[in-house]
Design a protein around this motif. Structure first.
Motif, PDB file in Angstrom:
ATOM      1  N   ARG A   1       1.016  -1.164  -0.085  1.00  0.00           N
ATOM      2  CA  ARG A   1       0.012   0.012   0.000  1.00  0.00           C
ATOM      3  C   ARG A   1       0.842   1.311  -0.037  1.00  0.00           C
ATOM      4  O   ARG A   1       0.671   2.240  -0.661  1.00  0.00           O
ATOM      5  N   ALA A   2       1.977   1.339   0.767  1.00  0.00           N
ATOM      6  CA  ALA A   2       2.681   2.308   0.932  1.00  0.00           C
ATOM      7  C   ALA A   2       3.441   2.598  -0.679  1.00  0.00           C
ATOM      8  O   ALA A   2       3.473   3.757  -1.083  1.00  0.00           O
ATOM      9  N   ALA A   3       3.744   1.505  -1.326  1.00  0.00           N
ATOM     10  CA  ALA A   3       4.405   2.027  -2.656  1.00  0.00           C
ATOM     11  C   ALA A   3       3.324   2.426  -3.653  1.00  0.00           C
ATOM     12  O   ALA A   3       3.488   3.105  -4.429  1.00  0.00           O
ATOM     13  N   LEU A   4       2.037   1.777  -3.424  1.00  0.00           N
ATOM     14  CA  LEU A   4       1.223   2.208  -4.453  1.00  0.00           C
ATOM     15  C   LEU A   4       0.731   3.727  -4.202  1.00  0.00           C
ATOM     16  O   LEU A   4       0.429   4.397  -5.103  1.00  0.00           O
ATOM     17  N   VAL A   5       0.614   3.844  -2.751  1.00  0.00           N
ATOM     18  CA  VAL A   5       0.318   5.382  -2.496  1.00  0.00           C
ATOM     19  C   VAL A   5       1.253   6.321  -3.206  1.00  0.00           C
ATOM     20  O   VAL A   5       0.856   7.276  -3.446  1.00  0.00           O
ATOM     21  N   ALA A   6       2.501   5.968  -2.753  1.00  0.00           N
ATOM     22  CA  ALA A   6       3.660   6.886  -3.323  1.00  0.00           C
ATOM     23  C   ALA A   6       3.772   7.145  -4.857  1.00  0.00           C
ATOM     24  O   ALA A   6       3.741   7.894  -5.583  1.00  0.00           O
ATOM     25  N   LEU A   7       3.442   5.723  -5.488  1.00  0.00           N
ATOM     26  CA  LEU A   7       3.141   5.869  -6.808  1.00  0.00           C
ATOM     27  C   LEU A   7       1.879   6.907  -7.471  1.00  0.00           C
ATOM     28  O   LEU A   7       2.185   7.951  -8.391  1.00  0.00           O
ATOM     29  N   GLY A   8       0.769   6.884  -6.777  1.00  0.00           N
ATOM     30  CA  GLY A   8      -0.169   7.357  -7.244  1.00  0.00           C
ATOM     31  C   GLY A   8      -0.094   8.880  -7.033  1.00  0.00           C
ATOM     32  O   GLY A   8      -0.391   9.903  -7.813  1.00  0.00           O
ATOM     33  N   VAL A   9       0.611   9.393  -5.540  1.00  0.00           N
ATOM     34  CA  VAL A   9       0.811  10.570  -5.383  1.00  0.00           C
ATOM     35  C   VAL A   9       2.059  11.483  -6.402  1.00  0.00           C
ATOM     36  O   VAL A   9       1.545  12.496  -6.843  1.00  0.00           O
ATOM     37  N   ILE A  10       3.121  10.636  -6.607  1.00  0.00           N
ATOM     38  CA  ILE A  10       4.142  11.173  -7.412  1.00  0.00           C
ATOM     39  C   ILE A  10       3.457  11.421  -8.895  1.00  0.00           C
ATOM     40  O   ILE A  10       3.846  12.403  -9.458  1.00  0.00           O
ATOM     41  N   THR A  11       2.820  10.340  -9.237  1.00  0.00           N
ATOM     42  CA  THR A  11       2.266  10.347 -10.686  1.00  0.00           C
ATOM     43  C   THR A  11       1.165  11.685 -10.918  1.00  0.00           C
ATOM     44  O   THR A  11       1.316  12.155 -11.759  1.00  0.00           O
ATOM     45  N   ALA A  12       0.561  11.824  -9.913  1.00  0.00           N
ATOM     46  CA  ALA A  12      -0.634  12.764  -9.777  1.00  0.00           C
ATOM     47  C   ALA A  12       0.243  13.971  -9.857  1.00  0.00           C
ATOM     48  O   ALA A  12      -0.163  15.269 -10.781  1.00  0.00           O
ATOM     49  N   PHE A  13       1.223  14.408  -9.264  1.00  0.00           N
ATOM     50  CA  PHE A  13       1.873  15.559  -9.082  1.00  0.00           C
ATOM     51  C   PHE A  13       2.778  15.810 -10.772  1.00  0.00           C
ATOM     52  O   PHE A  13       2.868  16.699 -11.039  1.00  0.00           O
ATOM     53  N   ALA A  14       3.125  14.599 -11.089  1.00  0.00           N
ATOM     54  CA  ALA A  14       3.836  14.704 -12.419  1.00  0.00           C
ATOM     55  C   ALA A  14       2.956  15.377 -13.583  1.00  0.00           C
ATOM     56  O   ALA A  14       3.356  16.090 -14.388  1.00  0.00           O
ATOM     57  N   LEU A  15       1.717  14.939 -13.376  1.00  0.00           N
ATOM     58  CA  LEU A  15       0.694  15.292 -14.354  1.00  0.00           C
ATOM     59  C   LEU A  15      -0.022  16.583 -14.155  1.00  0.00           C
ATOM     60  O   LEU A  15      -0.170  17.262 -14.943  1.00  0.00           O
ATOM     61  N   PHE A  16      -0.201  16.650 -13.057  1.00  0.00           N
ATOM     62  CA  PHE A  16      -1.273  18.163 -12.595  1.00  0.00           C
ATOM     63  C   PHE A  16      -0.408  18.937 -11.417  1.00  0.00           C
ATOM     64  O   PHE A  16      -1.248  19.773 -10.952  1.00  0.00           O
ATOM     65  N   GLY A  17       0.771  18.678 -11.197  1.00  0.00           N
ATOM     66  CA  GLY A  17       1.379  19.229 -10.205  1.00  0.00           C
ATOM     67  C   GLY A  17       1.494  20.781  -9.921  1.00  0.00           C
ATOM     68  O   GLY A  17       0.969  21.543  -9.382  1.00  0.00           O
ATOM     69  N   GLN A  18       2.120  21.292 -11.216  1.00  0.00           N
ATOM     70  CA  GLN A  18       2.141  22.716 -11.416  1.00  0.00           C
ATOM     71  C   GLN A  18       0.607  23.477 -11.389  1.00  0.00           C
ATOM     72  O   GLN A  18       0.372  24.481 -10.911  1.00  0.00           O
ATOM     73  N   SER A  19      -0.461  22.831 -11.849  1.00  0.00           N
ATOM     74  CA  SER A  19      -1.802  23.201 -11.877  1.00  0.00           C
ATOM     75  C   SER A  19      -2.416  23.250 -10.465  1.00  0.00           C
ATOM     76  O   SER A  19      -3.143  23.988 -10.059  1.00  0.00           O
ATOM     77  N   ILE A  20      -2.375  22.025  -9.920  1.00  0.00           N
ATOM     78  CA  ILE A  20      -2.939  21.989  -8.385  1.00  0.00           C
ATOM     79  C   ILE A  20      -2.000  22.853  -7.365  1.00  0.00           C
ATOM     80  O   ILE A  20      -2.770  23.542  -6.830  1.00  0.00           O
ATOM     81  N   LEU A  21      -0.701  23.204  -7.495  1.00  0.00           N
ATOM     82  CA  LEU A  21      -0.313  24.142  -6.753  1.00  0.00           C
ATOM     83  C   LEU A  21      -0.458  25.559  -6.920  1.00  0.00           C
ATOM     84  O   LEU A  21      -0.656  26.443  -5.926  1.00  0.00           O
TER      85      LEU A  21
END
Length: 206
Positions: A48-68
């Motif tokens: 679960r830790a690895a999958l959560v990290a994967l999801g969080v980093i992927t989300a920021f890679a795709l939408f990070g600038q827009s979200i922040l």
């Protein structure tokens, strides 16, 4: 666009993420936070830790600038928040209060602080965001994605077999390792906060 893997980008991102995530360094923290869990629960927590990290980093890679940008949050602010969260966890480990938390939340320690901000921390997020932004074609984008997945696979394997370390050290050894992990984690947290403050000062001067 070429679908051939860009090995240079892959190796660069993969090695960078391994250094940032530090799988061997995550093992004592993982053992400290999952000391009262069964072997099966530890495996679930590692995955679960690895999958959560994967999801969080992927989300920021795709939408990070827009979200922040939408939330008006700077990267130093994100880094400082992550450091404060890790510092709270580190103090709990040092004072021996982790057992009660484990009983209450079970494998959810995989979400916070293991998945984020320990694995998917500001360093890993920024590294992948920059690599994704610098990717010029499909081969480089593919390389960044595979590098992220590969690095987290290594992290999962390190956490997956942390139980072997637990069996060798016994309960008394794990208690000692817990205190050491708390000390190391507090140092990481303070460094993150210091880097955040430094970045804010540079932004103010610039």
């Amino acid at each position: 666009m070429s679908a051939v893997l860009d090995t240079t980008t892959f190796l660069s991102v993969f090695i960078t993420l391994l250094v940032i995530m530090d799988p061997p360094g995550a093992v004592p923290v993982f053992l400290a936070l999952t000391g009262t869990l069964t072997h099966k629960q530890r495996v679930v927590a590692a995955r679960r830790a690895a999958l959560v990290a994967l999801g969080v980093i992927t989300a920021f890679a795709l939408f990070g600038q827009s979200i922040l940008g939408y939330l008006h949050i700077s990267l130093p602010a994100l880094q400082g928040a992550g450091g404060l969260l890790l510092l709270i966890v580190a103090l709990d480990l040092l004072m021996g209060e982790e057992s009660e938390q484990q009983a209450d939340v079970g494998v959810n320690v995989a979400l916070v602080p293991l998945g984020t901000p320990l694995l998917a921390g500001p360093g890993a997020i920024v590294a992948v965001m920059l690599a994704a932004q610098a990717a010029d074609d499909g081969s480089e984008i593919l390389a960044v994605g595979l590098a992220l997945a590969s690095a987290l696979a290594v992290v999962f394997l390190a956490l997956r077999f942390a139980s072997v370390v637990h069996r060798v050290l016994k309960d008394s050894g794990v208690v000692l390792l817990t205190r050491i992990a708390g000390l190391l984690l507090s140092a990481i947290a303070v460094q993150m906060i210091a880097d955040s403050v430094t970045a804010f000062v540079r932004m103010a001067q610039g």
